[in-house]
Write a protein that holds these residues in place. Sequence first.
Motif, mmCIF file in Angstrom:
data_model
loop_
_atom_site.group_PDB
_atom_site.id
_atom_site.type_symbol
_atom_site.label_atom_id
_atom_site.label_comp_id
_atom_site.label_asym_id
_atom_site.label_seq_id
_atom_site.Cartn_x
_atom_site.Cartn_y
_atom_site.Cartn_z
ATOM 1 N N UNK A 81 0.806 -1.106 0.151
ATOM 2 C CA UNK A 81 0.342 0.135 0.010
ATOM 3 C C UNK A 81 1.100 1.151 -0.171
ATOM 4 N N UNK A 82 2.010 1.276 1.046
ATOM 5 C CA UNK A 82 3.027 2.856 0.683
ATOM 6 C C UNK A 82 3.624 2.601 -0.662
ATOM 7 N N UNK A 83 3.023 2.227 -1.251
ATOM 8 C CA UNK A 83 4.016 2.339 -3.209
ATOM 9 C C UNK A 83 3.121 3.083 -3.713
ATOM 10 N N UNK A 84 1.667 2.924 -2.725
ATOM 11 C CA UNK A 84 1.013 3.805 -4.197
ATOM 12 C C UNK A 84 1.261 5.017 -4.222
ATOM 13 N N UNK A 85 1.466 6.297 -2.969
ATOM 14 C CA UNK A 85 1.714 7.741 -2.625
ATOM 15 C C UNK A 85 2.946 7.704 -3.697
ATOM 16 N N UNK A 86 3.918 6.481 -3.471
ATOM 17 C CA UNK A 86 5.486 6.738 -3.997
ATOM 18 C C UNK A 86 5.754 7.137 -5.700
ATOM 19 N N UNK A 87 4.593 6.073 -6.015
ATOM 20 C CA UNK A 87 4.631 5.750 -7.718
ATOM 21 C C UNK A 87 3.741 6.894 -8.357
ATOM 22 N N UNK A 88 3.004 7.051 -8.212
ATOM 23 C CA UNK A 88 0.572 7.549 -7.950
ATOM 24 C C UNK A 88 1.370 9.254 -7.607
ATOM 25 N N UNK A 89 2.053 9.497 -6.660
ATOM 26 C CA UNK A 89 2.543 11.001 -5.952
ATOM 27 C C UNK A 89 3.494 11.557 -5.964
ATOM 28 N N UNK A 90 5.221 11.268 -5.516
ATOM 29 C CA UNK A 90 5.647 11.304 -4.984
ATOM 30 C C UNK A 90 6.722 11.562 -6.231
ATOM 31 N N UNK A 91 6.398 10.150 -6.901
ATOM 32 C CA UNK A 91 7.447 10.249 -8.677
ATOM 33 C C UNK A 91 7.209 11.217 -9.536
#
Length: 214
Positions: free
Chosen positions: A107-117
């Motif tokens: 779940x914690x990869x979602x904000x990284x890939x779809x937000x932070x990146x």
Amino acid sequence: MKVNQGKINSNEKEITYTHIENGSPAVCFMFSGAGYTYEKPLFYYSTMIMLQTQYDVVHVHYSYDQDIFKHPLVDITKVIVNDINPVITEVLQNHEYQETVFLGKSLGTIPIINGIMKSERFMNSKMILLTPLLKFDSIFEGLLSSHHSVHIIIGEKDHHYIPGKIQMIETKTNISMDKVSYANHSLDSEPLNTSRSITMLKGVMKRMEEFLKI
């Protein structure tokens, strides 16, 4: 080493975080899974690797139940990004970090890939993705369009391990892929084997450390 507890009230919600300070010029923000929290092996030893490699560490504490996955991914992303962004902002405003790394599990990869990146602010940051949710097309497409330095760790027994998508991601020169044989979504051995699970974890941590030193 200092361990500080922080708290932010944002969007009528209280988000807490743990900031472990080494006095380092670099920091790693960590985002847990839905049920895979920071005291569990992957995060415990990832934190140790970061501290050993001279990174400060920030654990962002959020909590969602499994019902969150009943919502569209765009809505899930918005909820988590709105929770983590105030923490990132506060930490970076109060400390002069020269380098940022982001590490998320499931779940914690979602904000990284779809937000932070997708933010220009973090174009030079490294991303470590533990068991990313590749069944979601936007997660897969986000990785294919990424120009960040990314390290993916995924088990070959993970239900998000999709061979066709894995092969396409592996063509990206900016992404290193750690495919773990016999590992499930928790990166534990399947079938259950304690000794093999420990050996697999050791290999995962070694390759993560190598990625950080590149």
